[in-house]
Write an enzyme that holds these catalytic residues in place. Sequence first.
Site, PDB file in Angstrom:
ATOM      1  CB  ALA A  62      -0.867  -0.020   1.252  1.00 24.49           C
ATOM      2  N   GLY A 101       0.528  -5.183   0.641  1.00 22.83           N
ATOM      3  CA  GLY A 101      -0.637  -5.154  -0.260  1.00 22.83           C
ATOM      4  C   GLY A 101      -0.297  -5.680  -1.637  1.00 22.83           C
ATOM      5  CD  GLU A 104      -2.718  -7.785   2.295  1.00 16.02           C
ATOM      6  OE1 GLU A 104      -3.501  -8.126   3.211  1.00 16.02           O
ATOM      7  OE2 GLU A 104      -2.341  -6.607   2.110  1.00 16.02           O
ATOM      8  CD  GLU A 124       1.450  -6.074   5.273  1.00 12.50           C
ATOM      9  OE1 GLU A 124       0.796  -6.053   4.223  1.00 12.50           O
ATOM     10  OE2 GLU A 124       2.292  -6.966   5.530  1.00 12.50           O
TER      11      GLU A 124
HETATM   12  N1  T1G Z   1       4.698   3.386   0.016  1.00 12.91           N
HETATM   13  C1  T1G Z   1       5.197   4.608  -0.302  1.00 12.91           C
HETATM   14  N2  T1G Z   1       6.515   4.845  -0.605  1.00 12.91           N
HETATM   15  C2  T1G Z   1       7.319   3.790  -0.608  1.00 12.91           C
HETATM   16  C3  T1G Z   1       6.878   2.473  -0.285  1.00 12.91           C
HETATM   17  C4  T1G Z   1       5.495   2.292   0.026  1.00 12.91           C
HETATM   18  N3  T1G Z   1       4.979   1.098   0.329  1.00 12.91           N
HETATM   19  N4  T1G Z   1       7.942   1.641  -0.357  1.00 12.91           N
HETATM   20  C5  T1G Z   1       8.997   2.402  -0.718  1.00 12.91           C
HETATM   21  N5  T1G Z   1       8.643   3.678  -0.861  1.00 12.91           N
HETATM   22  C6  T1G Z   1       9.513   4.805  -1.278  1.00 12.91           C
HETATM   23  C7  T1G Z   1      10.623   5.090  -0.260  1.00 12.91           C
HETATM   24  O1  T1G Z   1      10.178   5.960   0.747  1.00 12.91           O
HETATM   25  C8  T1G Z   1      11.694   5.722  -1.135  1.00 12.91           C
HETATM   26  O2  T1G Z   1      11.337   7.070  -1.331  1.00 12.91           O
HETATM   27  C9  T1G Z   1      11.538   4.981  -2.460  1.00 12.91           C
HETATM   28  O3  T1G Z   1      10.211   4.404  -2.436  1.00 12.91           O
HETATM   29  C10 T1G Z   1      12.520   3.860  -2.630  1.00 12.91           C
HETATM   30  O4  T1G Z   1      12.462   3.030  -1.481  1.00 12.91           O
HETATM   31  C11 T1G Z   1      -2.899  -3.203   3.172  1.00 12.91           C
HETATM   32  C12 T1G Z   1      -1.182  -1.930   4.930  1.00 12.91           C
HETATM   33  C13 T1G Z   1      10.352  -2.048  -1.610  1.00 12.91           C
HETATM   34  C14 T1G Z   1      12.140  -3.250  -0.459  1.00 12.91           C
HETATM   35  O5  T1G Z   1       6.371  -2.231   4.029  1.00 12.91           O
HETATM   36  O6  T1G Z   1      10.590  -2.298   2.074  1.00 12.91           O
HETATM   37  O7  T1G Z   1       0.815  -2.893   2.254  1.00 12.91           O
HETATM   38  O8  T1G Z   1      13.250   8.123  -0.183  1.00 12.91           O
HETATM   39  O9  T1G Z   1      14.797   3.522  -0.677  1.00 12.91           O
HETATM   40  O10 T1G Z   1      16.039   0.046  -0.777  1.00 12.91           O
HETATM   41  O11 T1G Z   1      -1.696  -4.949   3.956  1.00 12.91           O
HETATM   42  O12 T1G Z   1      11.201   0.294  -0.083  1.00 12.91           O
HETATM   43  O13 T1G Z   1      13.275   7.830  -2.636  1.00 12.91           O
HETATM   44  O14 T1G Z   1      11.666   9.463  -1.578  1.00 12.91           O
HETATM   45  O15 T1G Z   1      13.410   1.680   0.375  1.00 12.91           O
HETATM   46  O16 T1G Z   1      15.253  -0.496  -3.107  1.00 12.91           O
HETATM   47  C15 T1G Z   1       3.894  -2.840   3.109  1.00 12.91           C
HETATM   48  C16 T1G Z   1       8.124  -0.980   2.116  1.00 12.91           C
HETATM   49  C17 T1G Z   1       3.169  -1.549   3.190  1.00 12.91           C
HETATM   50  C18 T1G Z   1       7.437  -2.264   1.910  1.00 12.91           C
HETATM   51  C19 T1G Z   1      12.656  -1.223  -1.863  1.00 12.91           C
HETATM   52  N6  T1G Z   1       5.085  -2.684   2.290  1.00 12.91           N
HETATM   53  N7  T1G Z   1       9.203  -0.745   1.173  1.00 12.91           N
HETATM   54  O17 T1G Z   1      13.794  -0.962  -1.128  1.00 12.91           O
HETATM   55  O18 T1G Z   1      14.281   1.430  -1.950  1.00 12.91           O
HETATM   56  S1  T1G Z   1       1.788  -1.681   4.268  1.00 12.91           S
HETATM   57  C20 T1G Z   1       6.252  -2.380   2.841  1.00 12.91           C
HETATM   58  C21 T1G Z   1      10.379  -1.421   1.271  1.00 12.91           C
HETATM   59  C22 T1G Z   1       0.639  -2.581   3.374  1.00 12.91           C
HETATM   60  C23 T1G Z   1      -1.511  -3.765   3.320  1.00 12.91           C
HETATM   61  C24 T1G Z   1      -0.578  -2.969   4.135  1.00 12.91           C
HETATM   62  C25 T1G Z   1      11.460  -0.996   0.335  1.00 12.91           C
HETATM   63  C26 T1G Z   1      11.604  -1.901  -0.908  1.00 12.91           C
HETATM   64  P1  T1G Z   1      12.436   8.171  -1.432  1.00 12.91           P
HETATM   65  P2  T1G Z   1      13.803   2.435  -0.828  1.00 12.91           P
HETATM   66  P3  T1G Z   1      14.959  -0.016  -1.766  1.00 12.91           P
END
Ligand code: T1G
Length: 687
Positions: A62, A101, A104, A124
């Site tokens: 998400a 998400g 999912e 999450e």
């Molecule tokens: N939403 C918004 N921005 C995101 C994002 C996300 N999910 N993931 C990454 N970014 C932005 C990050 O801030 C950065 O921005 C840029 O992308 C590159 O990220 C309903 C509720 C995917 C493994 O927890 O673990 O889904 O600093 O530097 O090292 O059940 O990003 O460049 O401006 O980390 O290559 C669950 C989170 C959400 C995954 C890539 N998902 N992301 O790593 O790049 S909750 C997560 C990561 C959810 C549902 C629920 C990592 C990555 P900027 P980065 P990276």
Amino acid sequence: MSQVVNYVVDGTIGVISVDNPPVNALSQPVRQGLLDAISAAQTDTSEAVVIICEGRTFIAGADITEFGKPAVEPMLDVLLNTIEASTKPVVAAIHGTALGGGLETALAAHYRCAVASAKVGLPEVKLGLLPGAGGTQRTPRLIGVQAALDLITSGEPISAPQALELGLIDKIVDGDLTESAIAWARHLLKEGAGPRKSSEQPVPAFDTGIFDKYRAVLAKRARGQVAPQNIVTCVEAATKRSFEEGLKVERALFSECMQSPQSAAMRHLFFAERQAAKIDDLPKHTPLRTIDSVGIIGGGTMGGGIAMCFANAGIPVTLIEVNDDALERGLSIVEKNYAASVKRGKLTDDRATKCRTLITGSTDYASLADADLVIEAVFEDPELKKTIFARLDATCKPGAILATNTSYQDVNQIAAATKRPEDVIGLHFFSPANIMKLLEVVRAEKTADDVLATCMALARRIRKVPVMSRVCYGFIGNRMLQPYFREAQLCLIEGATPEQVDNAMEAWGMAMGPIRVADLAGIDVGYKARQALSEAERGDPRAYRVADVLAEMGRLGQKSGAGFYRYDPETRKHSSDPVVLEIIEREAAAFGIERRAIPEDEIVDRLVYALVNEGMRILEEGIAQRPGDIDIVYVYGYGFPASRGGPMHYADAVGVKRVYERVLEFSERFGAEAWAPAPLLVQLATE
Ligand code: T1G
């Protein structure tokens, strides 16, 4: 279709592609685009649908930037139920990281294929949340209760081959993913395969006692955290209720997590960690120096651990020691560490051998002549460090980066021991260096921009979380630790026992209480550091008298079997020691202190607000770029609970005004010298 979602019908296959850089997060336009596309597919000529993503990864979750804002339709769970209800088979084609998400979405599809290098996971819980779009209900149906609990409560991604083995995905494809996915969809059609709903799969048999077992384990592993416990309740609901009823439980507990201060704290850390990697005043495209070989001076515990960080990233390392015996000892530490990693299943034998062979030893500085980076990791003797840097200056090639692993010394003075201070920087690793994620990158007055930029980027290459600090005594982390330890020692002499101080801080969330940390780090370390300071610089003697007595008795902590606690030689388990209490009472009497019972909340407030107040000074002086950087230092380097977001986030969560009032109270009760509120704290509280 929308800017971020494209839909084309390729013969009998409808291809939906998401293109929302950088990580195809499920922002509102992506959700709308997917909903429009899957709806269109229901009535067009396509016979099956493939969902795929452009760029470096499948949907990584998400859009976290939308959290905390009013929700905008379509809701994710509605979208996913629509995908699952498709009358035509839907194939999810995964590359990069399908997370949260994103996974999912793939679980709502009827079939999943992935390239071998892909990873999938439900992280999450690391945001204080739980999978809120069917993940806690569909996952156990596909892979069983235990595997689902492990995947969701750890939040750790798994590889595509592991996912295939578990049954989370159906196929690993080679070559071009789009072509392979379309070919597979056609094959499924030919085989007469129709929609296959994960939600209709029965949950495989499971041990009914498993939920209580996980609750107990998580209560220890994730002390005080809401999300892990809620995850267990959701997965349990998947085994006892219908899919729809289970979704209701998931939605309710998801919203509880989303409202929780714990999730707000952990989401803050997600962005703070990424922000910390950026240096505000450094031009965006500062050129980086090449780092293909590293030298390390000193093969002790730190030197050996640091060598492993680079070898694990595939960078050859030369470890320098004063003589062959010392070198042998240094290399055997590395050997032991790799054996321990293999034993713990962190590394395969093969991989450990590959990394180990990248580390060579020498007693000759000349072997560093071509090194791109040299890190000095000898004990904290300023004169010795300057001698080493003068030698490196004479030995290393022009353009080599010269770094010191000092924990608090003046990097400007060390740089001044060379004719190339612009190539000198501090790289402060945390013990054990091959495990701890934090790296304080210390920018000295003359450190060149490209040296700083190179080290910030290098940190990510060796899987460290970099935070930039300017030069001051102890940089960000250790400087703030001084008032924290001061208050811990004062609480002891004023009336608390070591257990009371540690239990209060651990119950509040610290990974380990300050008194046990002192025993782990070694009471002699602080003692020696104090010997190098003048009486005035040492500060309030009541705050170190007991530690000095223990050190002079040879009670150095875990390493000598006794310190503030006694340690079982076999298990290393700590136990209280009446001898220590006698020493504390005797020293208190010597200071004329009437000991009193100290309430837990006072212990917590004195220690945590001491951190906050010093953190404010560090921000005022520009030692740290931003408050979030301080939070990352404390969460990744000092066992500060992520569920409280770090000291500065915590101050905002409690309310800076409340912190200020409490600091003022402590200033009146315990003296303005220790508790004068930082000007920034006064300003923020009064404004
Ligand atoms: N939403 C918004 N921005 C995101 C994002 C996300 N999910 N993931 C990454 N970014 C932005 C990050 O801030 C950065 O921005 C840029 O992308 C590159 O990220 C309903 C509720 C995917 C493994 O927890 O673990 O889904 O600093 O530097 O090292 O059940 O990003 O460049 O401006 O980390 O290559 C669950 C989170 C959400 C995954 C890539 N998902 N992301 O790593 O790049 S909750 C997560 C990561 C959810 C549902 C629920 C990592 C990555 P900027 P980065 P990276």
